[in-house]
Design a protein around this motif. Sequence first.
Motif, PDB file in Angstrom:
ATOM      1  N   ARG A  33     -16.511 -54.669  17.904  1.00 22.70           N
ATOM      2  CA  ARG A  33     -15.679 -54.021  16.886  1.00 22.70           C
ATOM      3  C   ARG A  33     -15.464 -52.541  17.178  1.00 22.70           C
ATOM      4  NH1 ARG A  33     -12.890 -57.658  13.675  1.00 22.70           N
ATOM      5  NH2 ARG A  33     -14.272 -59.398  13.129  1.00 22.70           N
ATOM      6  N   LEU A  34     -16.409 -51.915  17.828  1.00 19.81           N
ATOM      7  CA  LEU A  34     -16.289 -50.487  18.123  1.00 19.81           C
ATOM      8  C   LEU A  34     -15.222 -50.196  19.173  1.00 19.81           C
ATOM      9  CD1 LEU A  34     -20.001 -49.264  18.151  1.00 19.81           C
ATOM     10  CD2 LEU A  34     -18.273 -48.849  16.399  1.00 19.81           C
ATOM     11  N   THR A  35     -14.844 -51.183  19.962  1.00 24.05           N
ATOM     12  CA  THR A  35     -13.860 -50.949  21.016  1.00 24.05           C
ATOM     13  C   THR A  35     -12.500 -50.551  20.453  1.00 24.05           C
ATOM     14  OG1 THR A  35     -13.289 -53.309  21.070  1.00 24.05           O
ATOM     15  CG2 THR A  35     -14.980 -52.535  22.614  1.00 24.05           C
ATOM     16  N   ALA A  36     -12.209 -50.924  19.216  1.00 23.40           N
ATOM     17  CA  ALA A  36     -10.909 -50.606  18.616  1.00 23.40           C
ATOM     18  C   ALA A  36     -10.906 -49.264  17.887  1.00 23.40           C
ATOM     19  CB  ALA A  36     -10.509 -51.715  17.645  1.00 23.40           C
ATOM     20  N   VAL A  37     -12.064 -48.626  17.786  1.00 23.66           N
ATOM     21  CA  VAL A  37     -12.168 -47.370  17.037  1.00 23.66           C
ATOM     22  C   VAL A  37     -11.556 -46.216  17.824  1.00 23.66           C
ATOM     23  CG1 VAL A  37     -13.781 -45.672  16.081  1.00 23.66           C
ATOM     24  CG2 VAL A  37     -14.196 -48.118  15.769  1.00 23.66           C
ATOM     25  N   LYS A  38     -10.693 -45.465  17.164  1.00 25.59           N
ATOM     26  CA  LYS A  38     -10.077 -44.279  17.769  1.00 25.59           C
ATOM     27  C   LYS A  38     -10.467 -42.995  17.040  1.00 25.59           C
ATOM     28  CE  LYS A  38      -7.738 -46.861  20.657  1.00 25.59           C
ATOM     29  NZ  LYS A  38      -8.109 -46.916  22.102  1.00 25.59           N
ATOM     30  N   THR A  39     -10.569 -43.084  15.708  1.00 19.49           N
ATOM     31  CA  THR A  39     -10.852 -41.898  14.905  1.00 19.49           C
ATOM     32  C   THR A  39     -12.136 -42.081  14.108  1.00 19.49           C
ATOM     33  OG1 THR A  39      -9.480 -42.740  13.092  1.00 19.49           O
ATOM     34  CG2 THR A  39      -8.424 -41.289  14.699  1.00 19.49           C
ATOM     35  N   ILE A  40     -12.878 -40.990  13.947  1.00 17.35           N
ATOM     36  CA  ILE A  40     -14.156 -41.008  13.215  1.00 17.35           C
ATOM     37  C   ILE A  40     -14.227 -39.790  12.295  1.00 17.35           C
ATOM     38  CG2 ILE A  40     -16.645 -40.631  13.464  1.00 17.35           C
ATOM     39  CD1 ILE A  40     -16.685 -42.446  15.817  1.00 17.35           C
ATOM     40  N   SER A  41     -14.754 -39.999  11.111  1.00 17.22           N
ATOM     41  CA  SER A  41     -15.069 -38.883  10.222  1.00 17.22           C
ATOM     42  C   SER A  41     -16.569 -38.893   9.936  1.00 17.22           C
ATOM     43  CB  SER A  41     -14.283 -38.979   8.903  1.00 17.22           C
ATOM     44  OG  SER A  41     -14.735 -40.067   8.122  1.00 17.22           O
ATOM     45  N   ILE A  42     -17.123 -37.723   9.688  1.00 17.09           N
ATOM     46  CA  ILE A  42     -18.564 -37.580   9.441  1.00 17.09           C
ATOM     47  C   ILE A  42     -18.775 -37.012   8.043  1.00 17.09           C
ATOM     48  CG2 ILE A  42     -20.689 -36.431  10.163  1.00 17.09           C
ATOM     49  CD1 ILE A  42     -19.524 -36.294  12.993  1.00 17.09           C
ATOM     50  N   VAL A  43     -19.422 -37.787   7.196  1.00 15.36           N
ATOM     51  CA  VAL A  43     -19.796 -37.303   5.873  1.00 15.36           C
ATOM     52  C   VAL A  43     -21.018 -36.405   6.038  1.00 15.36           C
ATOM     53  CG1 VAL A  43     -20.605 -37.965   3.577  1.00 15.36           C
ATOM     54  CG2 VAL A  43     -18.923 -39.386   4.772  1.00 15.36           C
ATOM     55  N   PRO A  44     -21.005 -35.191   5.478  1.00 17.54           N
ATOM     56  CA  PRO A  44     -22.168 -34.307   5.646  1.00 17.54           C
ATOM     57  C   PRO A  44     -23.482 -34.989   5.282  1.00 17.54           C
ATOM     58  CG  PRO A  44     -20.357 -33.104   4.660  1.00 17.54           C
ATOM     59  CD  PRO A  44     -19.929 -34.550   4.719  1.00 17.54           C
ATOM     60  N   THR A  45     -24.476 -34.808   6.127  1.00 23.44           N
ATOM     61  CA  THR A  45     -25.788 -35.420   5.927  1.00 23.44           C
ATOM     62  C   THR A  45     -26.425 -34.961   4.618  1.00 23.44           C
ATOM     63  OG1 THR A  45     -26.220 -35.700   8.276  1.00 23.44           O
ATOM     64  CG2 THR A  45     -28.133 -35.521   6.856  1.00 23.44           C
ATOM     65  N   SER A  46     -27.037 -35.899   3.924  1.00 23.55           N
ATOM     66  CA  SER A  46     -27.739 -35.587   2.679  1.00 23.55           C
ATOM     67  C   SER A  46     -29.240 -35.842   2.853  1.00 23.55           C
ATOM     68  CB  SER A  46     -27.192 -36.439   1.525  1.00 23.55           C
ATOM     69  OG  SER A  46     -27.353 -37.818   1.812  1.00 23.55           O
ATOM     70  N   PHE A  47     -30.013 -35.459   1.856  1.00 28.41           N
ATOM     71  CA  PHE A  47     -31.469 -35.655   1.852  1.00 28.41           C
ATOM     72  C   PHE A  47     -31.856 -36.618   0.743  1.00 28.41           C
ATOM     73  CE2 PHE A  47     -31.549 -32.131   4.629  1.00 28.41           C
ATOM     74  CZ  PHE A  47     -32.839 -31.940   5.118  1.00 28.41           C
ATOM     75  N   ALA A  48     -32.718 -37.578   1.058  1.00 25.77           N
ATOM     76  CA  ALA A  48     -33.340 -38.377   0.012  1.00 25.77           C
ATOM     77  C   ALA A  48     -34.203 -37.447  -0.846  1.00 25.77           C
ATOM     78  CB  ALA A  48     -34.201 -39.475   0.629  1.00 25.77           C
ATOM     79  N   PHE A  49     -34.398 -37.792  -2.108  1.00 27.69           N
ATOM     80  CA  PHE A  49     -35.134 -36.907  -3.016  1.00 27.69           C
ATOM     81  C   PHE A  49     -36.516 -36.572  -2.485  1.00 27.69           C
ATOM     82  CE2 PHE A  49     -38.166 -36.303  -6.496  1.00 27.69           C
ATOM     83  CZ  PHE A  49     -37.606 -35.192  -7.119  1.00 27.69           C
ATOM     84  N   SER A  50     -37.227 -37.578  -1.982  1.00 22.25           N
ATOM     85  CA  SER A  50     -38.591 -37.346  -1.507  1.00 22.25           C
ATOM     86  C   SER A  50     -38.622 -36.392  -0.319  1.00 22.25           C
ATOM     87  CB  SER A  50     -39.249 -38.672  -1.128  1.00 22.25           C
ATOM     88  OG  SER A  50     -38.492 -39.343  -0.131  1.00 22.25           O
ATOM     89  N   ALA A  51     -37.584 -36.454   0.524  1.00 20.98           N
ATOM     90  CA  ALA A  51     -37.514 -35.548   1.676  1.00 20.98           C
ATOM     91  C   ALA A  51     -37.116 -34.145   1.236  1.00 20.98           C
ATOM     92  CB  ALA A  51     -36.526 -36.094   2.699  1.00 20.98           C
ATOM     93  N   ALA A  52     -36.154 -34.061   0.324  1.00 18.97           N
ATOM     94  CA  ALA A  52     -35.685 -32.752  -0.149  1.00 18.97           C
ATOM     95  C   ALA A  52     -36.805 -31.975  -0.826  1.00 18.97           C
ATOM     96  CB  ALA A  52     -34.513 -32.939  -1.106  1.00 18.97           C
ATOM     97  N   SER A  53     -37.687 -32.684  -1.520  1.00 18.61           N
ATOM     98  CA  SER A  53     -38.758 -32.015  -2.260  1.00 18.61           C
ATOM     99  C   SER A  53     -39.800 -31.385  -1.349  1.00 18.61           C
ATOM    100  CB  SER A  53     -39.442 -33.013  -3.206  1.00 18.61           C
ATOM    101  OG  SER A  53     -40.066 -34.063  -2.479  1.00 18.61           O
ATOM    102  N   ARG A  54     -39.770 -31.722  -0.059  1.00 18.23           N
ATOM    103  CA  ARG A  54     -40.763 -31.189   0.876  1.00 18.23           C
ATOM    104  C   ARG A  54     -40.285 -29.898   1.549  1.00 18.23           C
ATOM    105  NH1 ARG A  54     -43.675 -35.861   4.252  1.00 18.23           N
ATOM    106  NH2 ARG A  54     -45.279 -34.241   4.205  1.00 18.23           N
ATOM    107  N   VAL A  55     -39.017 -29.539   1.327  1.00 16.36           N
ATOM    108  CA  VAL A  55     -38.468 -28.301   1.895  1.00 16.36           C
ATOM    109  C   VAL A  55     -38.002 -27.420   0.742  1.00 16.36           C
ATOM    110  CG1 VAL A  55     -36.690 -27.312   3.386  1.00 16.36           C
ATOM    111  CG2 VAL A  55     -37.744 -29.498   3.981  1.00 16.36           C
TER     112      VAL A  55
END
Length: 255
Positions: A33-55
Motif C-alpha cells: 500500500r505504501l508504494t502508491a503514497v506520494k504525499t505525507i503530512s505530519i501531525v505534531p507529536t504529542s505526549f501521553a499524560f504519564s510522560a508529560a508529567s515527568r517533564v
Amino acid sequence: MPLKEGGTLTSYSNLGAPKGTLSKSRVYVDGQRLTAVKTISIVPTSFAFSAASRVKSDADRLMVSNALDRALCIALSDKYQLVPAGQPADMTIRSVVTDIVPTNKAMAGVATAVTVGTGFVLPIGVPRLPVGLGGLAVEAEAVDSGGVQRAAMVWARGANSIQNKPRVSQVGDAYGLASKFGSDFSRMLIAGKEPKGLDISLPSRQRMQSLLGGKPKYAACDAFGRAPGLVGAVAANYGAPPEWTDKKPKPLMTH
C-alpha cells in the motif's frame, strides 16, 4: 527502557513481536500500500499524560516533539512530498511520546566535566559515566486518507555511555533519542518493510543540507524548526543544554 503502549494507535493487533537490542520495537508495515503514497503530512507529536508529567517544562516537551518531527520530515523528504499538517495527503503520521526518563542534570554535568577534562590529557575519549541516563518511548502510525493504518511502530530506547553525549538538561537524552526514533520510523516507511541491521547508507544532499541547519526541501518541515547544525554539534560536545542551539519554528505569517 521498556516498550510502552499508550493506547493511541488505531490498532495494535498488526504489530510483530518485540525485537532489537539498543532500540526495542514492535512494527507493522503494509509495503504494498505504501508504494502508491506520494504525499505525507505530519501531525505534531504529542505526549501521553504519564510522560508529560515527568517533564516539568512545556518548552522542553515541545523541543523533544519538534526534534522527533523534524527528523521524520527531513528523512521522509528523500522519497515523499511533505505537506503541512491539516492539508490533504495520501498518508498522515501521528506520533505520541508514551514514556520518558528524564536525564539527571547534575550527573550529566559531572559526566561532561570528566569527559571534557580527560580529553585534554588522554589520547582517547572516556565513555560517559553510566549514571543518570535518560530514555524515551514512542508509538507512531501512518494512516491513509481513509484512516486505515498502513504502518505502525512501538519503540523504546535508553541512552548509553558510548553513543549518547551527556547534556545538562532534563531532556538532554530524550532530545537526541527523539531524532533516532524519527530516523527509524522514516527508514521503515521509505523501505516499505522492517529495516534489517544498521543503516550505513550516505545521507542525501537535501538531508545533509537540512541537518546542517539549512533550508529544508519542503517548507512544511520548517514547522518543526531547523536543525542546530555544526554549532549544535560543538555545543553537544561540551554538554550544553539543547535549548541553547535548537532552532525554534518561525511564527507563521497571518497576513
